[in-house]
Design a protein around this motif. Sequence first.
Motif, PDB file in Angstrom:
ATOM      1  N   ASN A 145       0.801  -1.225   0.000  1.00  0.00           N
ATOM      2  CA  ASN A 145       0.000   0.000   0.000  1.00  0.00           C
ATOM      3  C   ASN A 145       0.832   1.273   0.000  1.00  0.00           C
ATOM      4  N   ALA A 146       1.837   1.359   0.859  1.00  0.00           N
ATOM      5  CA  ALA A 146       2.537   2.623   1.078  1.00  0.00           C
ATOM      6  C   ALA A 146       3.738   2.825   0.171  1.00  0.00           C
ATOM      7  N   SER A 147       4.114   1.808  -0.580  1.00  0.00           N
ATOM      8  CA  SER A 147       5.245   1.927  -1.497  1.00  0.00           C
ATOM      9  C   SER A 147       4.756   2.369  -2.877  1.00  0.00           C
ATOM     10  N   THR A 148       5.648   2.325  -3.832  1.00  0.00           N
ATOM     11  CA  THR A 148       5.275   2.659  -5.209  1.00  0.00           C
ATOM     12  C   THR A 148       4.313   1.638  -5.817  1.00  0.00           C
ATOM     13  N   PHE A 149       4.094   0.495  -5.164  1.00  0.00           N
ATOM     14  CA  PHE A 149       3.070  -0.432  -5.636  1.00  0.00           C
ATOM     15  C   PHE A 149       1.679   0.202  -5.555  1.00  0.00           C
ATOM     16  N   ASN A 150       1.435   0.966  -4.472  1.00  0.00           N
ATOM     17  CA  ASN A 150       0.192   1.740  -4.339  1.00  0.00           C
ATOM     18  C   ASN A 150      -1.051   0.864  -4.532  1.00  0.00           C
ATOM     19  N   ARG A 151      -1.111  -0.254  -3.802  1.00  0.00           N
ATOM     20  CA  ARG A 151      -2.224  -1.197  -3.917  1.00  0.00           C
ATOM     21  C   ARG A 151      -3.245  -0.997  -2.791  1.00  0.00           C
ATOM     22  N   ARG A 152      -4.455  -1.489  -3.021  1.00  0.00           N
ATOM     23  CA  ARG A 152      -5.506  -1.431  -2.015  1.00  0.00           C
ATOM     24  C   ARG A 152      -5.254  -2.521  -0.969  1.00  0.00           C
ATOM     25  N   ALA A 153      -4.550  -2.153   0.084  1.00  0.00           N
ATOM     26  CA  ALA A 153      -4.283  -3.048   1.201  1.00  0.00           C
ATOM     27  C   ALA A 153      -4.257  -2.190   2.458  1.00  0.00           C
ATOM     28  N   MET A 154      -5.006  -2.577   3.470  1.00  0.00           N
ATOM     29  CA  MET A 154      -5.126  -1.773   4.679  1.00  0.00           C
ATOM     30  C   MET A 154      -4.006  -2.109   5.655  1.00  0.00           C
ATOM     31  N   VAL A 155      -3.215  -1.126   5.991  1.00  0.00           N
ATOM     32  CA  VAL A 155      -2.142  -1.305   6.974  1.00  0.00           C
ATOM     33  C   VAL A 155      -2.769  -1.217   8.368  1.00  0.00           C
ATOM     34  N   ILE A 156      -2.514  -2.217   9.193  1.00  0.00           N
ATOM     35  CA  ILE A 156      -3.127  -2.285  10.529  1.00  0.00           C
ATOM     36  C   ILE A 156      -2.025  -2.213  11.586  1.00  0.00           C
ATOM     37  N   ASP A 157      -1.961  -1.087  12.307  1.00  0.00           N
ATOM     38  CA  ASP A 157      -1.044  -1.030  13.442  1.00  0.00           C
ATOM     39  C   ASP A 157      -1.848  -1.177  14.735  1.00  0.00           C
ATOM     40  N   GLY A 158      -1.187  -1.025  15.879  1.00  0.00           N
ATOM     41  CA  GLY A 158      -1.876  -1.217  17.152  1.00  0.00           C
ATOM     42  C   GLY A 158      -3.015  -0.240  17.367  1.00  0.00           C
ATOM     43  N   HIS A 159      -2.821   1.026  16.981  1.00  0.00           N
ATOM     44  CA  HIS A 159      -3.891   2.013  17.113  1.00  0.00           C
ATOM     45  C   HIS A 159      -5.111   1.604  16.284  1.00  0.00           C
ATOM     46  N   HIS A 160      -4.853   1.268  15.027  1.00  0.00           N
ATOM     47  CA  HIS A 160      -5.926   0.917  14.098  1.00  0.00           C
ATOM     48  C   HIS A 160      -6.718  -0.284  14.621  1.00  0.00           C
ATOM     49  N   ARG A 161      -5.993  -1.311  15.045  1.00  0.00           N
ATOM     50  CA  ARG A 161      -6.654  -2.527  15.525  1.00  0.00           C
ATOM     51  C   ARG A 161      -7.497  -2.228  16.769  1.00  0.00           C
ATOM     52  N   ARG A 162      -6.938  -1.471  17.692  1.00  0.00           N
ATOM     53  CA  ARG A 162      -7.653  -1.141  18.936  1.00  0.00           C
ATOM     54  C   ARG A 162      -8.941  -0.365  18.651  1.00  0.00           C
ATOM     55  N   ILE A 163      -8.867   0.595  17.747  1.00  0.00           N
ATOM     56  CA  ILE A 163     -10.045   1.402  17.429  1.00  0.00           C
ATOM     57  C   ILE A 163     -11.120   0.554  16.762  1.00  0.00           C
ATOM     58  N   MET A 164     -10.734  -0.299  15.838  1.00  0.00           N
ATOM     59  CA  MET A 164     -11.708  -1.157  15.180  1.00  0.00           C
ATOM     60  C   MET A 164     -12.386  -2.103  16.184  1.00  0.00           C
TER      61      MET A 164
END
Length: 233
Positions: A145-164
């Motif tokens: 997602n975050a590289s030059t590939f620029n694909r639809r993939a959701m990056v999940i860190d601890g904040h993201h997981r906790r909020i979800m």
Amino acid sequence: MQLDLGPDDRTDVLRRSQPALIERFGRIVRPPDKRRDPVWVLVHGVIGAQTKTAASNASTDALIAEYGSWDAVAEAPVADLEARLQRQTFPSVAAKRLNQCLGAIIAERGSVDLRHLSNYDTAEAIVWLETLPGVARKNAAGVMNASTFNRRAMVIDGHHRRIMQRMGIVPAKADTAKTYDALMPIVPEEWSAADMDEHHLLLKKLGQTHCRPRRAECEGCPVRADCETGRNS
């Protein structure tokens, strides 16, 4: 025969959350010139355990600047890598994982090069990346997602997981991979890779302010109306 259960209400929750978060925190858009080479993003993730992003950025930039290529980094003794990774929280662990990860890529591909992943669909690429030492779902999704590939993939860190989890969008004890697997089918279909990147960065801001690890500070949270924890607080 598989029944069509219709649209998932959680998709609408995600859809409503984006403008609410943008209104609170402003736009967080990664410009094209900030999208790094996929190997850079991979290395950043491998060495970055429990380390601030700025420190990992500096360490990753310093490695490629000093050695000149990722193949040269792969050939460096682990002790030398450890000496150059002192910004990291666990430099000895980071050095060993980096050496093993780059070595595994060379063993399979002949050099440290991820261009072949452009021929894979996103799910296949993530499976391949997760075979590498030190690479789990967050890092694999970040490479896509975050590289030059620029694909639809959701990056999940601890904040993201906790909020979800607190919002009731994913199960309370879902780990990163299970959170990813629960979220990807319900992400609004109109969201681009950049929208998903921004969503992740906005949730990181929310996790650093209102939705803290030890205690959710729900008063004034921009997504409280759609959050199970917020409505019950």
